[in-house]
Motif scaffolding. Structure first.
Motif, short mmCIF file in Angstrom:
data_model
loop_
_atom_site.label_atom_id
_atom_site.label_comp_id
_atom_site.label_asym_id
_atom_site.label_seq_id
_atom_site.Cartn_x
_atom_site.Cartn_y
_atom_site.Cartn_z
N GLN A 161 0.81 -1.22 0.00
CA GLN A 161 0.00 0.00 0.00
C GLN A 161 0.84 1.27 0.00
OE1 GLN A 161 -2.37 -0.43 3.55
NE2 GLN A 161 -3.33 -2.33 2.86
N ALA A 162 2.16 1.13 0.10
CA ALA A 162 3.02 2.31 0.27
C ALA A 162 3.18 3.10 -1.02
CB ALA A 162 4.40 1.87 0.77
N THR A 163 3.32 4.40 -0.84
CA THR A 163 3.66 5.28 -1.96
C THR A 163 5.14 5.16 -2.25
OG1 THR A 163 1.93 6.84 -1.31
CG2 THR A 163 3.66 7.67 -2.77
N ARG A 164 5.48 4.98 -3.49
CA ARG A 164 6.88 4.76 -3.86
C ARG A 164 7.66 6.08 -3.86
NH1 ARG A 164 5.42 0.44 -2.42
NH2 ARG A 164 5.62 -1.50 -3.57
N SER A 165 8.84 6.06 -3.22
CA SER A 165 9.72 7.23 -3.20
C SER A 165 10.79 7.09 -4.27
CB SER A 165 10.39 7.37 -1.83
OG SER A 165 9.45 7.61 -0.82
N GLU A 166 11.37 8.22 -4.65
CA GLU A 166 12.46 8.19 -5.62
C GLU A 166 13.71 7.64 -4.96
OE1 GLU A 166 14.49 11.89 -7.23
OE2 GLU A 166 13.31 11.26 -8.96
N PRO A 167 14.44 6.75 -5.60
CA PRO A 167 15.66 6.19 -5.00
C PRO A 167 16.79 7.22 -4.96
CG PRO A 167 15.44 5.42 -7.25
CD PRO A 167 14.18 6.18 -6.94
N ALA A 168 17.85 6.86 -4.25
CA ALA A 168 19.04 7.69 -4.14
C ALA A 168 20.26 6.78 -4.06
CB ALA A 168 18.95 8.57 -2.89
N LEU A 169 21.43 7.36 -4.24
CA LEU A 169 22.66 6.59 -4.03
C LEU A 169 22.80 6.30 -2.55
CD1 LEU A 169 25.36 5.44 -5.11
CD2 LEU A 169 26.37 7.70 -4.69
N ILE A 170 22.91 5.02 -2.19
CA ILE A 170 23.08 4.64 -0.79
C ILE A 170 24.26 3.69 -0.66
CG2 ILE A 170 20.58 4.90 -0.44
CD1 ILE A 170 20.49 1.81 -0.05
N SER A 171 24.73 3.56 0.56
CA SER A 171 25.87 2.68 0.84
C SER A 171 25.45 1.22 0.96
CB SER A 171 26.55 3.12 2.14
OG SER A 171 27.30 2.07 2.71
N PHE A 172 24.34 0.97 1.65
CA PHE A 172 23.86 -0.36 2.00
C PHE A 172 24.85 -1.13 2.88
CE2 PHE A 172 21.77 -4.51 1.42
CZ PHE A 172 20.46 -4.12 1.61
N ASP A 173 25.78 -0.41 3.48
CA ASP A 173 26.70 -1.02 4.44
C ASP A 173 27.22 0.06 5.38
OD1 ASP A 173 28.06 -3.05 5.67
OD2 ASP A 173 29.65 -3.22 4.17
N ALA A 174 26.27 0.80 5.97
CA ALA A 174 26.62 2.02 6.72
C ALA A 174 26.73 1.79 8.22
CB ALA A 174 25.58 3.10 6.43
N HIS A 175 27.11 0.58 8.64
CA HIS A 175 27.25 0.39 10.09
C HIS A 175 28.43 1.22 10.61
CE1 HIS A 175 30.79 -2.28 10.37
NE2 HIS A 175 30.37 -2.84 9.26
N PRO A 176 28.40 1.64 11.86
CA PRO A 176 29.39 2.61 12.37
C PRO A 176 30.84 2.15 12.23
CG PRO A 176 27.53 2.49 13.85
CD PRO A 176 27.32 1.39 12.84
#
Length: 366
Positions: A198-213
């Motif tokens: 049911q969610a409204t889709r947001s525009e994607p962005a460049l992400i790390s996908f491994d941003a643990h501290p």
């Protein structure tokens, strides 16, 4: 990860010095080389060596042990090169200096990136700097669809995440998890799936996908540098925010170990939202909350997958099969095994689920 402490360097990493020298010579990148120093073995995907250079602009060699995305050798190098090239435009990551092709000396090749001098993150104090660094990725202009390759760029990031979650959740049947834990995780996955429908889709962005501290180094000027960029993609920023502040992330690395309060998490999101607002970005608060649930489910189902596949590797070794090339320092493997068992335990699963409900019941992450 990159770090300046080399005391924990292993014999395995040290054994890469001569092959790396040969590869540098073959690529004519050794003219101003002073020395090679093995670095601590802290990650499952790479060995790192520090290259001291006469001009004072030191580099770090990132030598793959494997591709956690299961890419072929050349594809893995191209993918990581794109990660560093694009992320560095934001000014908070190392810059790509060269790619070492696969060779007899280095069968998986390697990357040379600018060396970062800094200390491990200290939470919650360094969270504002980490928020600024993540915003430097997330607010970059989105390339046209045809220009996003070779990075992953699913048309529907939520559908792609759900597919990955269901694939990893299949390992829960074979992992060493309590039946009630398995039930709770599958319930949360079903609830997330229902929300996504049911969610409204947001525009994607460049992400790390491994941003643990543990993947950040803090420079003397206070800037947080994100130094591990193997998994970048065009997806949802909420995944990075979650990975930087979930219990399963903040207690992963021994040098940045911390347990955040709800107030810490909310303050972190406010810093990020302020940094994004300066860049004119729109914030979807409900999506950030659901992204947090998704990233936690990704983390714990990855734990189940790692546990099962590690047992399969041990079984293969007992039969005399050669799988040793994929191994890291035994101390690192022991650390990962400890964290995996901890994160799949009933008490920690209950802790993270209770935290998420508390966030959901009290105005989300704002």
């Amino acid at each position: 990860m990159l770090e300046t402490d080399t005391a924990a360097a292993t014999q395995t990493t040290a054994a890469l010095k001569e092959p790396l020298r040969k590869a540098l010579a073959a690529s004519r990148l050794d003219d101003d080389l002073l020395s090679l120093t093995p670095m601590a073995d802290k990650g499952l995907a790479h060995a790192h060596l520090w290259l001291s250079r006469q001009n004072g602009e030191d580099w770090v060699a990132r030598l793959p042990k494997q591709s956690q995305m299961r890419l072929a050798v050349d594809d893995n190098l191209a993918y990581q090169a794109a990660c560093f090239t694009r992320a560095s435009r934001g000014g908070h990551t190392p810059a790509l200096k060269a790619v070492l092709p696969a060779s007899d000396a280095l069968p998986r090749g390697g990357l040379l990136v600018s060396a970062i001098r800094g200390r491990s993150a200290r939470l919650p104090g360094d969270l504002p700097a980490i928020a600024e660094t993540l915003a430097s990725l997330h607010a970059q202009p989105l390339p046209a669809s045809a220009e996003r390759a070779p990075l992953l760029a699913p048309t529907d990031p939520w559908s792609a995440m759900l597919t990955e979650l269901h694939e990893q959740a299949a390992y829960l049947d074979q992992a060493q998890v309590a039946p009630d834990v398995r039930r709770q995780l599958l319930e949360d996955l079903a609830a997330l799936t229902q929300w996504c429908e049911q969610a409204t889709r947001s525009e994607p962005a460049l992400i790390s996908f491994d941003a643990h501290p543990g993947n950040f180094l803090i420079q003397d000027d206070g800037k947080a540098m994100l130094v591990d960029l193997e998994k970048c993609r065009y997806s949802l920023p909420g995944f990075d925010l979650a990975h930087a502040s979930l219990y399963t992330s903040t207690t992963w690395d021994t040098q940045s170990h911390a347990e955040l309060t709800l107030a810490d998490v909310r303050a972190f999101h406010r810093h990020w939202a302020a940094a994004m607002a300066k860049r004119g970005a729109h914030i979807n608060a409900d999506e950030l909350l659901q992204s947090r649930r998704a990233m936690w489910l990704w983390s714990v189902t990855w734990c189940a997958k790692w546990q099962v596949e590690q047992q399969r590797a041990r079984d293969a070794a007992s039969r005399g099969e050669d799988w040793s090339a994929e191994l890291s320092d035994p101390a690192l493997i022991a650390h990962v095994a400890d964290r995996v068992e901890h994160y799949l335990s009933p008490s920690i699963v209950a802790h993270v689920r209770n935290e998420w409900r508390a966030l959901a019941d009290n105005s989300g992450l704002a």
